[in-house]
Design an enzyme around this catalytic site. Structure first.
Site, PDB file in Angstrom:
ATOM      1  N   ASN A  11       0.870  -1.172   0.000  1.00 19.57           N
ATOM      2  CA  ASN A  11       0.000   0.000   0.000  1.00 19.57           C
ATOM      3  C   ASN A  11       0.912   1.228   0.000  1.00 19.57           C
ATOM      4  O   ASN A  11       1.422   1.638   1.039  1.00 19.57           O
ATOM      5  CB  ASN A  11      -0.889  -0.044   1.245  1.00 19.57           C
ATOM      6  CG  ASN A  11      -1.856   1.123   1.311  1.00 19.57           C
ATOM      7  OD1 ASN A  11      -1.767   2.071   0.517  1.00 19.57           O
ATOM      8  ND2 ASN A  11      -2.777   1.070   2.255  1.00 19.57           N
ATOM      9  N   ARG A  75      -2.520  -1.966  -3.581  1.00 21.84           N
ATOM     10  CA  ARG A  75      -3.723  -1.166  -3.396  1.00 21.84           C
ATOM     11  C   ARG A  75      -3.640   0.030  -4.336  1.00 21.84           C
ATOM     12  O   ARG A  75      -2.637   0.748  -4.355  1.00 21.84           O
ATOM     13  CB  ARG A  75      -3.809  -0.673  -1.960  1.00 21.84           C
ATOM     14  CG  ARG A  75      -4.964   0.270  -1.768  1.00 21.84           C
ATOM     15  CD  ARG A  75      -5.013   0.813  -0.370  1.00 21.84           C
ATOM     16  NE  ARG A  75      -6.166   1.671  -0.218  1.00 21.84           N
ATOM     17  CZ  ARG A  75      -6.143   2.868   0.350  1.00 21.84           C
ATOM     18  NH1 ARG A  75      -5.019   3.361   0.822  1.00 21.84           N
ATOM     19  NH2 ARG A  75      -7.235   3.577   0.462  1.00 21.84           N
ATOM     20  N   HIS A 164     -12.815   3.025  -0.013  1.00 18.83           N
ATOM     21  CA  HIS A 164     -12.824   2.021   1.061  1.00 18.83           C
ATOM     22  C   HIS A 164     -13.490   0.719   0.587  1.00 18.83           C
ATOM     23  O   HIS A 164     -13.997  -0.053   1.406  1.00 18.83           O
ATOM     24  CB  HIS A 164     -13.611   2.507   2.304  1.00 18.83           C
ATOM     25  CG  HIS A 164     -12.952   3.627   3.056  1.00 18.83           C
ATOM     26  ND1 HIS A 164     -13.691   4.617   3.650  1.00 18.83           N
ATOM     27  CD2 HIS A 164     -11.672   3.899   3.337  1.00 18.83           C
ATOM     28  CE1 HIS A 164     -12.883   5.468   4.264  1.00 18.83           C
ATOM     29  NE2 HIS A 164     -11.628   5.051   4.076  1.00 18.83           N
ATOM     30  N   GLY A 196     -10.400   8.550   7.699  1.00 18.83           N
ATOM     31  CA  GLY A 196     -11.391   8.753   6.650  1.00 18.83           C
ATOM     32  C   GLY A 196     -12.595   7.921   7.049  1.00 18.83           C
ATOM     33  O   GLY A 196     -12.441   6.928   7.747  1.00 18.83           O
ATOM     34  N   ARG A 225     -11.768  15.899   7.356  1.00 21.58           N
ATOM     35  CA  ARG A 225     -12.566  16.238   6.162  1.00 21.58           C
ATOM     36  C   ARG A 225     -14.005  16.543   6.545  1.00 21.58           C
ATOM     37  O   ARG A 225     -14.567  15.897   7.421  1.00 21.58           O
ATOM     38  CB  ARG A 225     -12.572  15.071   5.173  1.00 21.58           C
ATOM     39  CG  ARG A 225     -11.273  14.902   4.430  1.00 21.58           C
ATOM     40  CD  ARG A 225     -11.317  13.664   3.532  1.00 21.58           C
ATOM     41  NE  ARG A 225     -10.182  12.808   3.819  1.00 21.58           N
ATOM     42  CZ  ARG A 225     -10.147  11.510   3.567  1.00 21.58           C
ATOM     43  NH1 ARG A 225     -11.178  10.896   3.045  1.00 21.58           N
ATOM     44  NH2 ARG A 225      -9.074  10.820   3.863  1.00 21.58           N
ATOM     45  N   ARG A 268     -10.511   9.405  20.363  1.00 21.52           N
ATOM     46  CA  ARG A 268     -10.202   9.121  21.785  1.00 21.52           C
ATOM     47  C   ARG A 268     -10.146  10.419  22.582  1.00 21.52           C
ATOM     48  O   ARG A 268     -10.690  10.525  23.684  1.00 21.52           O
ATOM     49  CB  ARG A 268      -8.846   8.407  21.909  1.00 21.52           C
ATOM     50  CG  ARG A 268      -8.917   6.932  21.591  1.00 21.52           C
ATOM     51  CD  ARG A 268      -7.545   6.358  21.416  1.00 21.52           C
ATOM     52  NE  ARG A 268      -6.953   6.854  20.164  1.00 21.52           N
ATOM     53  CZ  ARG A 268      -6.030   6.222  19.467  1.00 21.52           C
ATOM     54  NH1 ARG A 268      -5.550   5.088  19.909  1.00 21.52           N
ATOM     55  NH2 ARG A 268      -5.557   6.718  18.357  1.00 21.52           N
ATOM     56  N   GLU A 368      -8.119  -4.991   5.262  1.00 20.11           N
ATOM     57  CA  GLU A 368      -7.987  -4.676   3.840  1.00 20.11           C
ATOM     58  C   GLU A 368      -6.844  -5.461   3.207  1.00 20.11           C
ATOM     59  O   GLU A 368      -6.929  -5.871   2.050  1.00 20.11           O
ATOM     60  CB  GLU A 368      -7.778  -3.164   3.660  1.00 20.11           C
ATOM     61  CG  GLU A 368      -9.052  -2.385   3.953  1.00 20.11           C
ATOM     62  CD  GLU A 368      -8.832  -0.892   4.140  1.00 20.11           C
ATOM     63  OE1 GLU A 368      -8.399  -0.499   5.248  1.00 20.11           O
ATOM     64  OE2 GLU A 368      -9.077  -0.119   3.209  1.00 20.11           O
TER      65      GLU A 368
HETATM   66  P1  AMP Z   1      -7.998   4.139  11.092  1.00 17.16           P
HETATM   67  O1  AMP Z   1      -7.989   5.180  10.013  1.00 17.16           O
HETATM   68  O2  AMP Z   1      -8.949   3.025  10.839  1.00 17.16           O
HETATM   69  O3  AMP Z   1      -6.618   3.677  11.478  1.00 17.16           O
HETATM   70  O4  AMP Z   1      -8.568   4.887  12.391  1.00 17.16           O
HETATM   71  C1  AMP Z   1      -7.811   5.871  13.065  1.00 17.16           C
HETATM   72  C2  AMP Z   1      -8.698   6.601  14.050  1.00 17.16           C
HETATM   73  O5  AMP Z   1      -9.360   5.675  14.922  1.00 17.16           O
HETATM   74  C3  AMP Z   1      -7.926   7.503  15.001  1.00 17.16           C
HETATM   75  O6  AMP Z   1      -7.728   8.780  14.456  1.00 17.16           O
HETATM   76  C4  AMP Z   1      -8.831   7.588  16.202  1.00 17.16           C
HETATM   77  O7  AMP Z   1      -9.679   8.713  16.076  1.00 17.16           O
HETATM   78  C5  AMP Z   1      -9.672   6.342  16.135  1.00 17.16           C
HETATM   79  N1  AMP Z   1      -9.437   5.446  17.277  1.00 17.16           N
HETATM   80  C6  AMP Z   1      -8.434   4.560  17.452  1.00 17.16           C
HETATM   81  N2  AMP Z   1      -8.566   3.945  18.653  1.00 17.16           N
HETATM   82  C7  AMP Z   1      -9.679   4.453  19.243  1.00 17.16           C
HETATM   83  C8  AMP Z   1     -10.346   4.241  20.492  1.00 17.16           C
HETATM   84  N3  AMP Z   1      -9.888   3.370  21.362  1.00 17.16           N
HETATM   85  N4  AMP Z   1     -11.457   4.956  20.722  1.00 17.16           N
HETATM   86  C9  AMP Z   1     -11.927   5.846  19.835  1.00 17.16           C
HETATM   87  N5  AMP Z   1     -11.348   6.088  18.645  1.00 17.16           N
HETATM   88  C10 AMP Z   1     -10.239   5.412  18.354  1.00 17.16           C
END
Ligand code: AMP
Length: 385
Positions: A11, A75, A164, A196, A225, A268, A368
């Site tokens: 990726n 990807r 996605h 995203g 975004r 978080r 993915e």
């Molecule tokens: P991803 O793009 O799927 O890697 O998701 C990243 C985002 O997931 C981060 O910017 C966080 O906002 C959110 N995230 C990760 N861990 C947690 C958690 N334990 N609780 C709430 N949001 C989370």
């Protein structure tokens, strides 16, 4: 002779390359990692980054020359209307992906660079492009077209493509398994909520609508975004605010969403602030959830019958607060979340609704890389290469 059962998934982003080596025979992952900050000192460009990954793999005894390596799966973000399935990469395919750069100027160039370098490293090895848009190719014309002059839309390839796709495909299929049913027999709404974020309505394994559009900007509120807004906002910012196209692009893609609303793009941190009584964070959270609920309601009407609402990616898999708020008070929709199940932390696909809930609510971690590896392997195994 060793059977070639491994797929290297690459990726390639603008400043990072993620990789995973997946063995399709037993599902093991002999190597995975990421090279970050490409363009800085240690990795001046993608060629040095990929050379470092090749060295890393060789050091683990699973180098690019390993006879067990069957293919490389890449990807690729935008397949336009040209690519609706995973595709064996040839010079001609690569040329077509290059032609699609204007549709995804932030993403396709890095994907292309990754492919070019990988093909130089292993010219004889089959390499497959797996497109983020492909799963959405089944969206009917009435959901894919924007209500603008058709000639203008066609001339500039303006339509809903969706992104996605590998995640929505993997998660919707895995949800059917979790329900003990075939993908063809279930209708699901998938919320991929990461940095995203997008929603997809999947009817019997086939995508019928999704929230992202020409680019990954439309739809849900995201980390940075905006998602949906009145298109005239752009004109207003240009005419009244004097902002240029690049400034508006930067505003909507990088300075909006949760970051723009409350100063934090990590859910978080937003949740922690909400719990501490921070009003700005509360408003941002409420806007995020309100948008989710609008898509939940909209896609319920699009599908007619919904078997499951599924949450995935960073926020979807981890934020019990977002899942609870997005599904609260929807008994009329047949949705009944179980607060105890919802609060449990787990890495496994699971139901978080009560046994009485007519619509299942599920958390299914996305994968993915596995989906790209599977699709890559199926292309090279299908014989019609
Ligand atoms: P991803 O793009 O799927 O890697 O998701 C990243 C985002 O997931 C981060 O910017 C966080 O906002 C959110 N995230 C990760 N861990 C947690 C958690 N334990 N609780 C709430 N949001 C989370």
């Amino acid at each position: 002779m060793t059977a070639a059962t491994r797929v290297l998934v690459l990726n390639s982003g603008s400043s990072s390359v993620k990789y995973q080596l997946i063995d399709m025979a037993d599902g093991s992952r002999p190597a995975s990692g990421m090279v970050e900050r490409i363009g800085e000192q240690s990795f001046p460009d993608h060629a040095t980054a990929l050379a470092a990954i090749a060295d890393e793999l060789a050091g683990k005894g699973v180098g690019l020359d390993s006879p067990a390596l069957a293919a490389i799966g890449h990807r690729v973000v935008h397949g336009g209307t040209r690519f609706t399935a995973p595709t064996l990469i040839t010079d001609q395919v690569l040329d077509t992906v290059r032609e699609l750069v204007p549709l995804a100027p932030l993403h396709n160039p890095a994907n292309i660079t990754g492919i070019e370098i990988a093909r130089k490293l292993r010219p004889d090895l089959p390499q497959v492009a797996v497109f983020d848009t492909a799963f959405h190719a089944t969206i009917p014309e009435y959901a894919a077209r924007y209500a603008i002059d058709s000639e203008t839309a066609d001339r500039f390839s303006v339509r809903r493509y969706g992104f996605h796709g590998t995640s929505h495909q993997y998660v919707s299929r895995r949800t059917a398994e979790l329900l003990g049913k075939s993908p063809e027999s279930v209708n699901v709404i998938v919320f991929h909520l990461g940095n995203g974020a997008s929603a997809a309505a999947v009817a019997g394994g086939v995508c019928v609508d999704t929230s992202m559009g020409l680019t990954p900007l439309e739809g849900l509120v995201m980390g940075t975004r905006s998602g949906d807004l009145d298109p005239a906002v752009l004109l207003h910012l240009h005419r009244v605010g004097g902002m240029s196209a690049d400034e508006i692009d930067d505003l909507l893609n990088r300075r909006s969403g949760m970051l723009g609303l409350c100063g934090d793009n990590d859910m978080r941190e937003v949740t922690r602030r909400v719990q501490a009584g921070d009003e700005r964070a509360q408003l941002a959270f409420d806007i995020y959830v309100h948008r989710l609920r609008k898509y939940l309601g909209g896609y319920t009407a699009v599908l007619g019958r919904v078997d499951a609402v599924v949450f995935t990616a960073g926020v979807g898999e981890n934020s019990a607060e977002v899942r609870a708020a997005a599904t609260a008070g929807l008994d009329a929709f047949g949705i009944d979340l179980d607060p105890a199940l919802n609060a449990l932390r787990s890495k496994a696909p699971r139901l978080v609704s009560s046994p009485l809930s007519r619509v299942a609510v599920a958390v299914v971690p996305t994968d993915e890389e596995l989906e790209i590896a599977r699709q890559t392997f199926s292309v090279i195994s299908s014989g019609d290469r």
